[in-house]
Write a protein that holds these residues in place. Structure first.
Motif, PDB file in Angstrom:
ATOM      1  N   ILE A  46       0.840  -1.188   0.000  1.00  0.00           N
ATOM      2  CA  ILE A  46       0.000   0.000   0.000  1.00  0.00           C
ATOM      3  C   ILE A  46       0.881   1.246   0.000  1.00  0.00           C
ATOM      4  O   ILE A  46       2.040   1.209   0.436  1.00  0.00           O
ATOM      5  N   HIS A  47       0.326   2.326  -0.484  1.00  0.00           N
ATOM      6  CA  HIS A  47       1.051   3.592  -0.519  1.00  0.00           C
ATOM      7  C   HIS A  47       1.222   4.128   0.898  1.00  0.00           C
ATOM      8  O   HIS A  47       0.380   3.903   1.770  1.00  0.00           O
ATOM      9  N   VAL A  48       2.313   4.830   1.134  1.00  0.00           N
ATOM     10  CA  VAL A  48       2.603   5.353   2.470  1.00  0.00           C
ATOM     11  C   VAL A  48       1.516   6.320   2.933  1.00  0.00           C
ATOM     12  O   VAL A  48       1.199   6.393   4.129  1.00  0.00           O
ATOM     13  N   VAL A  49       0.908   7.042   1.992  1.00  0.00           N
ATOM     14  CA  VAL A  49      -0.170   7.968   2.350  1.00  0.00           C
ATOM     15  C   VAL A  49      -1.373   7.194   2.878  1.00  0.00           C
ATOM     16  O   VAL A  49      -2.004   7.582   3.869  1.00  0.00           O
ATOM     17  N   GLN A  50      -1.692   6.085   2.218  1.00  0.00           N
ATOM     18  CA  GLN A  50      -2.803   5.249   2.660  1.00  0.00           C
ATOM     19  C   GLN A  50      -2.524   4.652   4.036  1.00  0.00           C
ATOM     20  O   GLN A  50      -3.422   4.555   4.880  1.00  0.00           O
ATOM     21  N   TYR A  51      -1.275   4.272   4.265  1.00  0.00           N
ATOM     22  CA  TYR A  51      -0.886   3.717   5.563  1.00  0.00           C
ATOM     23  C   TYR A  51      -1.043   4.759   6.670  1.00  0.00           C
ATOM     24  O   TYR A  51      -1.600   4.471   7.739  1.00  0.00           O
ATOM     25  N   CYS A  52      -0.574   5.964   6.409  1.00  0.00           N
ATOM     26  CA  CYS A  52      -0.680   7.040   7.402  1.00  0.00           C
ATOM     27  C   CYS A  52      -2.136   7.414   7.653  1.00  0.00           C
ATOM     28  O   CYS A  52      -2.526   7.711   8.789  1.00  0.00           O
ATOM     29  N   PHE A  53      -2.934   7.390   6.592  1.00  0.00           N
ATOM     30  CA  PHE A  53      -4.356   7.694   6.749  1.00  0.00           C
ATOM     31  C   PHE A  53      -5.019   6.684   7.682  1.00  0.00           C
ATOM     32  O   PHE A  53      -5.862   7.049   8.512  1.00  0.00           O
ATOM     33  N   GLY A  54      -4.647   5.417   7.552  1.00  0.00           N
ATOM     34  CA  GLY A  54      -5.210   4.389   8.418  1.00  0.00           C
ATOM     35  C   GLY A  54      -4.885   4.636   9.881  1.00  0.00           C
ATOM     36  O   GLY A  54      -5.736   4.460  10.762  1.00  0.00           O
ATOM     37  N   LEU A  55      -3.651   5.060  10.156  1.00  0.00           N
ATOM     38  CA  LEU A  55      -3.262   5.354  11.536  1.00  0.00           C
ATOM     39  C   LEU A  55      -4.040   6.544  12.090  1.00  0.00           C
ATOM     40  O   LEU A  55      -4.545   6.508  13.217  1.00  0.00           O
ATOM     41  N   VAL A  56      -4.128   7.597  11.283  1.00  0.00           N
ATOM     42  CA  VAL A  56      -4.841   8.802  11.722  1.00  0.00           C
ATOM     43  C   VAL A  56      -6.328   8.508  11.895  1.00  0.00           C
ATOM     44  O   VAL A  56      -6.974   9.011  12.826  1.00  0.00           O
ATOM     45  N   TYR A  57      -6.860   7.663  11.023  1.00  0.00           N
ATOM     46  CA  TYR A  57      -8.292   7.348  11.063  1.00  0.00           C
ATOM     47  C   TYR A  57      -8.706   6.777  12.416  1.00  0.00           C
ATOM     48  O   TYR A  57      -9.693   7.224  13.020  1.00  0.00           O
ATOM     49  N   TYR A  58      -7.953   5.801  12.914  1.00  0.00           N
ATOM     50  CA  TYR A  58      -8.338   5.170  14.173  1.00  0.00           C
ATOM     51  C   TYR A  58      -8.185   6.113  15.361  1.00  0.00           C
ATOM     52  O   TYR A  58      -8.934   6.023  16.337  1.00  0.00           O
ATOM     53  N   VAL A  59      -7.222   7.020  15.281  1.00  0.00           N
ATOM     54  CA  VAL A  59      -7.092   8.031  16.331  1.00  0.00           C
ATOM     55  C   VAL A  59      -8.308   8.954  16.319  1.00  0.00           C
ATOM     56  O   VAL A  59      -8.901   9.253  17.368  1.00  0.00           O
ATOM     57  N   LEU A  60      -8.710   9.380  15.128  1.00  0.00           N
ATOM     58  CA  LEU A  60      -9.859  10.276  15.005  1.00  0.00           C
ATOM     59  C   LEU A  60     -11.157   9.588  15.411  1.00  0.00           C
ATOM     60  O   LEU A  60     -12.045  10.217  16.000  1.00  0.00           O
ATOM     61  N   VAL A  61     -11.276   8.301  15.107  1.00  0.00           N
ATOM     62  CA  VAL A  61     -12.475   7.564  15.510  1.00  0.00           C
ATOM     63  C   VAL A  61     -12.586   7.519  17.031  1.00  0.00           C
ATOM     64  O   VAL A  61     -13.666   7.728  17.601  1.00  0.00           O
ATOM     65  N   GLY A  62     -11.468   7.265  17.698  1.00  0.00           N
ATOM     66  CA  GLY A  62     -11.475   7.256  19.159  1.00  0.00           C
ATOM     67  C   GLY A  62     -11.843   8.607  19.738  1.00  0.00           C
ATOM     68  O   GLY A  62     -12.633   8.700  20.689  1.00  0.00           O
ATOM     69  N   LEU A  63     -11.295   9.670  19.159  1.00  0.00           N
ATOM     70  CA  LEU A  63     -11.622  11.020  19.624  1.00  0.00           C
ATOM     71  C   LEU A  63     -13.083  11.359  19.345  1.00  0.00           C
ATOM     72  O   LEU A  63     -13.720  12.083  20.119  1.00  0.00           O
TER      73      LEU A  63
END
Length: 206
Positions: A46-63
């Motif tokens: 996967i592209h590094v942007v997609q990987y970073c988006f996945g990490l940020v996504y779960y943080v934002l979901v928790g918030l």
């Protein structure tokens, strides 16, 4: 003095948020376990942007979950002292739906993994095969359907009337449906014998 009845809606919301956060942790840990010990990935990356988006996504979901609860000392006290009193039917139903959907998603990932393993569990190739069993009998991307059901179970846990979480569910539906559409298109174009009755994402519909 504020009555218990007037505090109950906030207490229910606090319990809902607590349960959803627990669900997210369980879901994330299970997916991490599957990545290490169950799934057999192809050589694609996967592209590094997609990987970073996945990490940020779960943080934002928790918030997002935390943002739904007025975090004052009173609500924290109510959550800690009267947990069983706060429980409502939608908490129980949401919990049952979550573990039911999670079990199906795990089973679907095992089915996909076994397509690339021999009977001894050794990985023998990374090619695509037609999956059968469980929800794969109805849709091409059964694991994506289970993902949607997991998020719907959290909406149920919120009492079915939390607009913010339904927006999260809408995003999950859109992203999973799009991926399922392309998966279904790939399967049908690659395998001549692919089951014609099988839908892409939603049984009997799409």
């Amino acid at each position: 003095m504020e009555s218990k009845a007037s505090r109950m809606p906030a207490a229910e919301l606090a319990l809902s948020a607590f349960l959803v956060l627990v669900f997210l942790w369980v879901h994330s840990l299970r997916r991490l376990f599957e990545c290490f010990y169950v799934s057999v990935f192809s050589n694609a990356a996967i592209h590094v942007v997609q990987y970073c988006f996945g990490l940020v996504y779960y943080v934002l979901v928790g918030l997002t979950v935390l943002s739904q609860v007025p975090m004052d000392d009173k609500n924290v006290y109510v959550l800690g002292k009267n947990l069983l009193i706060q429980a409502r039917w939608f908490h129980i139903l949401g919990m049952v739906m979550f573990f039911w959907s999670s079990a199906h998603q795990y089973k679907c990932h095992v089915i996909l993994s076994n397509l690339r393993r021999n009977k001894k569990g050794v990985v023998i190739h990374c090619q695509h095969r037609i999956p059968f069993g469980d929800w794969f009998e109805y849709v091409s991307s059964a694991n994506y359907l289970a993902e949607l059901m997991i998020y719907i179970s959290m909406a149920v846990t919120f009492g079915l009337h939390n607009l913010t979480w339904w927006l999260v569910v809408t995003y999950v539906f859109s992203s999973q449906a799009l991926s399922a559409f392309f998966n279904h298109k790939f399967y049908r174009s690659t395998f001549v014998s692919y089951p014609k009755h099988r839908k892409a994402f939603l049984p009997f519909l799409f």
